[in-house]
Design a protein around this motif. Structure first.
Motif, PDB file in Angstrom:
ATOM      1  N   ALA A 177      57.800 -54.436  36.276  1.00  0.00           N
ATOM      2  CA  ALA A 177      59.135 -54.141  36.800  1.00  0.00           C
ATOM      3  C   ALA A 177      59.122 -53.301  38.074  1.00  0.00           C
ATOM      4  CB  ALA A 177      59.962 -53.427  35.728  1.00  0.00           C
ATOM      5  N   ILE A 178      58.093 -52.496  38.266  1.00  0.00           N
ATOM      6  CA  ILE A 178      58.028 -51.611  39.424  1.00  0.00           C
ATOM      7  C   ILE A 178      57.499 -52.390  40.630  1.00  0.00           C
ATOM      8  CG2 ILE A 178      56.930 -49.544  40.383  1.00  0.00           C
ATOM      9  CD1 ILE A 178      56.896 -48.421  37.501  1.00  0.00           C
ATOM     10  N   HIS A 179      58.203 -52.342  41.733  1.00  0.00           N
ATOM     11  CA  HIS A 179      57.858 -53.134  42.920  1.00  0.00           C
ATOM     12  C   HIS A 179      56.964 -52.370  43.887  1.00  0.00           C
ATOM     13  CE1 HIS A 179      61.858 -55.504  42.182  1.00  0.00           C
ATOM     14  NE2 HIS A 179      60.919 -55.786  41.289  1.00  0.00           N
ATOM     15  N   HIS A 180      55.959 -51.741  43.359  1.00  0.00           N
ATOM     16  CA  HIS A 180      54.991 -51.013  44.176  1.00  0.00           C
ATOM     17  C   HIS A 180      53.607 -51.247  43.598  1.00  0.00           C
ATOM     18  CE1 HIS A 180      58.234 -48.840  46.173  1.00  0.00           C
ATOM     19  NE2 HIS A 180      58.710 -48.467  45.001  1.00  0.00           N
ATOM     20  N   PRO A 181      52.544 -51.019  44.369  1.00  0.00           N
ATOM     21  CA  PRO A 181      51.197 -51.056  43.788  1.00  0.00           C
ATOM     22  C   PRO A 181      51.115 -50.073  42.617  1.00  0.00           C
ATOM     23  CG  PRO A 181      51.075 -51.003  46.174  1.00  0.00           C
ATOM     24  CD  PRO A 181      52.518 -50.767  45.823  1.00  0.00           C
ATOM     25  N   ILE A 182      50.467 -50.511  41.532  1.00  0.00           N
ATOM     26  CA  ILE A 182      50.430 -49.725  40.300  1.00  0.00           C
ATOM     27  C   ILE A 182      49.022 -49.213  40.029  1.00  0.00           C
ATOM     28  CG2 ILE A 182      50.799 -49.762  37.797  1.00  0.00           C
ATOM     29  CD1 ILE A 182      53.373 -49.938  39.363  1.00  0.00           C
ATOM     30  N   ILE A 183      48.968 -47.953  39.631  1.00  0.00           N
ATOM     31  CA  ILE A 183      47.722 -47.328  39.192  1.00  0.00           C
ATOM     32  C   ILE A 183      47.881 -46.943  37.727  1.00  0.00           C
ATOM     33  CG2 ILE A 183      46.296 -45.249  39.421  1.00  0.00           C
ATOM     34  CD1 ILE A 183      46.664 -45.440  42.408  1.00  0.00           C
ATOM     35  N   TYR A 184      46.868 -47.249  36.937  1.00  0.00           N
ATOM     36  CA  TYR A 184      46.890 -46.879  35.513  1.00  0.00           C
ATOM     37  C   TYR A 184      46.284 -45.497  35.325  1.00  0.00           C
ATOM     38  CZ  TYR A 184      45.877 -46.477  30.615  1.00  0.00           C
ATOM     39  OH  TYR A 184      45.826 -45.988  29.333  1.00  0.00           O
ATOM     40  N   ASN A 185      46.885 -44.709  34.440  1.00  0.00           N
ATOM     41  CA  ASN A 185      46.359 -43.389  34.091  1.00  0.00           C
ATOM     42  C   ASN A 185      46.519 -43.169  32.597  1.00  0.00           C
ATOM     43  OD1 ASN A 185      47.552 -40.199  33.842  1.00  0.00           O
ATOM     44  ND2 ASN A 185      45.503 -40.499  34.629  1.00  0.00           N
ATOM     45  N   GLY A 186      45.479 -42.621  31.958  1.00  0.00           N
ATOM     46  CA  GLY A 186      45.620 -42.231  30.563  1.00  0.00           C
ATOM     47  C   GLY A 186      44.466 -42.637  29.674  1.00  0.00           C
ATOM     48  N   ASP A 187      43.771 -41.622  29.105  1.00  0.00           N
ATOM     49  CA  ASP A 187      42.768 -41.815  28.054  1.00  0.00           C
ATOM     50  C   ASP A 187      41.559 -42.651  28.477  1.00  0.00           C
ATOM     51  OD1 ASP A 187      44.615 -40.419  26.623  1.00  0.00           O
ATOM     52  OD2 ASP A 187      44.815 -41.854  24.985  1.00  0.00           O
ATOM     53  N   ILE A 188      41.209 -42.633  29.747  1.00  0.00           N
ATOM     54  CA  ILE A 188      39.963 -43.264  30.181  1.00  0.00           C
ATOM     55  C   ILE A 188      38.867 -42.215  30.105  1.00  0.00           C
ATOM     56  CG2 ILE A 188      38.716 -44.334  32.089  1.00  0.00           C
ATOM     57  CD1 ILE A 188      41.321 -45.554  33.016  1.00  0.00           C
ATOM     58  N   VAL A 189      37.906 -42.408  29.223  1.00  0.00           N
ATOM     59  CA  VAL A 189      36.882 -41.388  28.984  1.00  0.00           C
ATOM     60  C   VAL A 189      35.472 -41.865  29.325  1.00  0.00           C
ATOM     61  CG1 VAL A 189      38.263 -40.240  27.215  1.00  0.00           C
ATOM     62  CG2 VAL A 189      36.679 -42.060  26.542  1.00  0.00           C
ATOM     63  N   ALA A 190      35.334 -43.117  29.751  1.00  0.00           N
ATOM     64  CA  ALA A 190      34.016 -43.647  30.096  1.00  0.00           C
ATOM     65  C   ALA A 190      34.185 -44.785  31.090  1.00  0.00           C
ATOM     66  CB  ALA A 190      33.294 -44.150  28.844  1.00  0.00           C
ATOM     67  N   ALA A 191      33.089 -45.142  31.748  1.00  0.00           N
ATOM     68  CA  ALA A 191      33.127 -46.226  32.724  1.00  0.00           C
ATOM     69  C   ALA A 191      33.598 -47.533  32.099  1.00  0.00           C
ATOM     70  CB  ALA A 191      31.741 -46.404  33.346  1.00  0.00           C
ATOM     71  N   THR A 192      33.237 -47.758  30.837  1.00  0.00           N
ATOM     72  CA  THR A 192      33.681 -48.972  30.155  1.00  0.00           C
ATOM     73  C   THR A 192      35.197 -49.008  30.015  1.00  0.00           C
ATOM     74  OG1 THR A 192      33.281 -47.865  28.033  1.00  0.00           O
ATOM     75  CG2 THR A 192      31.527 -49.304  28.889  1.00  0.00           C
ATOM     76  N   GLY A 193      35.830 -47.837  29.928  1.00  0.00           N
ATOM     77  CA  GLY A 193      37.284 -47.778  29.853  1.00  0.00           C
ATOM     78  C   GLY A 193      37.940 -48.249  31.139  1.00  0.00           C
ATOM     79  N   ILE A 194      37.315 -47.943  32.269  1.00  0.00           N
ATOM     80  CA  ILE A 194      37.821 -48.441  33.556  1.00  0.00           C
ATOM     81  C   ILE A 194      37.770 -49.962  33.573  1.00  0.00           C
ATOM     82  CG2 ILE A 194      37.459 -48.456  36.048  1.00  0.00           C
ATOM     83  CD1 ILE A 194      36.243 -45.664  35.793  1.00  0.00           C
ATOM     84  N   ASP A 195      36.634 -50.504  33.157  1.00  0.00           N
ATOM     85  CA  ASP A 195      36.494 -51.961  33.125  1.00  0.00           C
ATOM     86  C   ASP A 195      37.529 -52.602  32.211  1.00  0.00           C
ATOM     87  OD1 ASP A 195      34.347 -52.251  34.893  1.00  0.00           O
ATOM     88  OD2 ASP A 195      32.893 -51.775  33.337  1.00  0.00           O
ATOM     89  N   GLY A 196      37.768 -51.973  31.055  1.00  0.00           N
ATOM     90  CA  GLY A 196      38.715 -52.534  30.104  1.00  0.00           C
ATOM     91  C   GLY A 196      40.118 -52.637  30.675  1.00  0.00           C
ATOM     92  N   VAL A 197      40.550 -51.592  31.367  1.00  0.00           N
ATOM     93  CA  VAL A 197      41.887 -51.604  31.964  1.00  0.00           C
ATOM     94  C   VAL A 197      41.981 -52.632  33.084  1.00  0.00           C
ATOM     95  CG1 VAL A 197      43.504 -50.241  33.336  1.00  0.00           C
ATOM     96  CG2 VAL A 197      42.446 -49.234  31.323  1.00  0.00           C
ATOM     97  N   LEU A 198      40.967 -52.693  33.935  1.00  0.00           N
ATOM     98  CA  LEU A 198      41.003 -53.627  35.060  1.00  0.00           C
ATOM     99  C   LEU A 198      40.915 -55.080  34.602  1.00  0.00           C
ATOM    100  CD1 LEU A 198      38.780 -51.745  37.674  1.00  0.00           C
ATOM    101  CD2 LEU A 198      41.272 -51.875  37.572  1.00  0.00           C
ATOM    102  N   GLN A 199      40.231 -55.302  33.498  1.00  0.00           N
ATOM    103  CA  GLN A 199      40.161 -56.662  32.964  1.00  0.00           C
ATOM    104  C   GLN A 199      41.497 -57.082  32.378  1.00  0.00           C
ATOM    105  OE1 GLN A 199      36.855 -56.490  30.229  1.00  0.00           O
ATOM    106  NE2 GLN A 199      35.358 -56.251  31.884  1.00  0.00           N
ATOM    107  N   ARG A 200      42.179 -56.138  31.717  1.00  0.00           N
ATOM    108  CA  ARG A 200      43.476 -56.464  31.112  1.00  0.00           C
ATOM    109  C   ARG A 200      44.567 -56.602  32.168  1.00  0.00           C
ATOM    110  NH1 ARG A 200      46.421 -53.476  25.924  1.00  0.00           N
ATOM    111  NH2 ARG A 200      48.356 -54.692  26.038  1.00  0.00           N
ATOM    112  N   PHE A 201      44.454 -55.782  33.236  1.00  0.00           N
ATOM    113  CA  PHE A 201      45.469 -55.799  34.298  1.00  0.00           C
ATOM    114  C   PHE A 201      44.770 -55.998  35.647  1.00  0.00           C
ATOM    115  CE2 PHE A 201      47.005 -52.999  30.892  1.00  0.00           C
ATOM    116  CZ  PHE A 201      48.207 -53.629  30.562  1.00  0.00           C
ATOM    117  N   PRO A 202      44.351 -57.212  35.948  1.00  0.00           N
ATOM    118  CA  PRO A 202      43.551 -57.445  37.158  1.00  0.00           C
ATOM    119  C   PRO A 202      44.290 -57.185  38.463  1.00  0.00           C
ATOM    120  CG  PRO A 202      44.183 -59.526  36.118  1.00  0.00           C
ATOM    121  CD  PRO A 202      44.548 -58.440  35.154  1.00  0.00           C
TER     122      PRO A 202
END
Length: 302
Positions: A177-202
């Motif tokens: 819904a937000i018409h701007h580039p989006i950054i995810y924040n919250g509960d990323i505790v390891a490098a694998t968590g970064i990958d997980g978010v980027l894979q779900r929201f490419p």
């Protein structure tokens, strides 16, 4: 993060690890009608010379925002991050931080200011709301008409602070819904968590890490290299980071009590990587000499 990621931490993290693309300073706010001087000293410190710093402001109305932006402009900044996400009651109860998400009339006034100020670039960090995960919907029209670099979303209502799980379905709705580039924040505790978010929201602009980076300062470097560090390497680099920060405070502060009050919080997010009994002994130190000795004992423990 307040109380942790001041200029010394940012500087030495960027020097000893693969640095973040952007470091966001702890929020700057007004106190007794003016900017707190320690906040201004932090963002204007020479220690910021080795990383890309964006100052952050927290405010309850347009007058406070104008004051804060004016101070930062005079200090030479051309970008500022607007905090619409702080969950802590002392700020929320005064109408700041996440409380602004539930005040669409005020956000319309903020949008007017942002859009009339081409000399300053703006970004936003926000939560869905204070008590209700749908509060953001009322803020959407004002948010979408703001001229923004990005919007960072932490999908957890402010009332929950950092407890419970992040609401990824809510994040998905907000990102659509937000018409701007989006950054995810919250509960990323390891490098694998970064990958997980980027894979779900490419389509994300990026991810923001706070508590996770404090507990594992090597996270960004591990993610970029694709190589997970072992415990020994993690500890060695953390001890180097601690040593540089401790040396800085020893050289610039007066008295053991003042130095220890600044350096002891370093361990709040890192305790799990070191011997618990030795860490407890370290945190009970009442003199700088005993503290340094205790840290040396932790360093020797395999």
């Amino acid at each position: 993060m307040q109380g942790f990621t001041q200029a010394p931490w940012r500087h030495w993290h960027a020097a000893l690890y693969e640095p973040a693309d952007v470091y966001f300073a702890p929020f700057m706010r007004l106190e007794h009608g003016d900017v707190r001087q320690r906040d201004l000293r932090d963002v204007t410190s020479p220690l910021n010379d080795n990383h890309n710093l964006v100052p952050q402001v927290i405010f309850r109305d347009v007058d406070e925002l104008k004051h804060l932006v004016g101070v930062l402009r005079n200090a030479g900044f051309s970008r500022v991050d607007l905090n619409l996400g702080c969950p802590f009651p002392p700020q929320v109860n005064k109408g700041r931080g996440a409380a602004l998400v539930g005040r669409p009339d005020m956000l319309e006034a903020v949008a007017d200011l942002v859009n009339s100020d081409p000399s300053m670039a703006y970004s936003v960090k926000m939560r869905p709301g204070v008590k209700d995960a749908d509060e953001w919907r009322g803020a959407l029209p004002a948010l979408n008409r703001m001229r923004l670099v990005h919007v960072a979303v932490h999908p957890r209502i402010a009332r929950n602070q950092y407890s419970g799980s992040v609401d990824m379905d809510c994040f998905a709705e907000m990102a659509d819904a937000i018409h701007h580039p989006i950054i995810y924040n919250g509960d990323i505790v390891a490098a694998t968590g970064i990958d997980g978010v980027l894979q779900r929201f490419p389509g994300l602009e990026g991810v923001m890490v706070g508590r996770g980076l404090l507990s594992r300062p090597s996270m960004i470097e591990e993610w970029r290299s694709g190589v997970e560090w072992d415990l020994t390497k993690c500890r060695e680099r953390i001890l180097q980071l601690h040593s540089r920060i401790c040396e800085y405070y020893t050289d610039t502060l007066c008295g053991d009590a003042q130095i220890l009050s600044k350096i002891k919080p370093f361990w709040e997010y890192l305790g799990g990587l070191f011997d618990r009994k030795l860490l407890k002994h370290t945190l009970k130190s009442t003199s700088l000499a005993s503290y340094v000795s205790a840290v040396e004992s932790m360093a020797k423990k395999k």
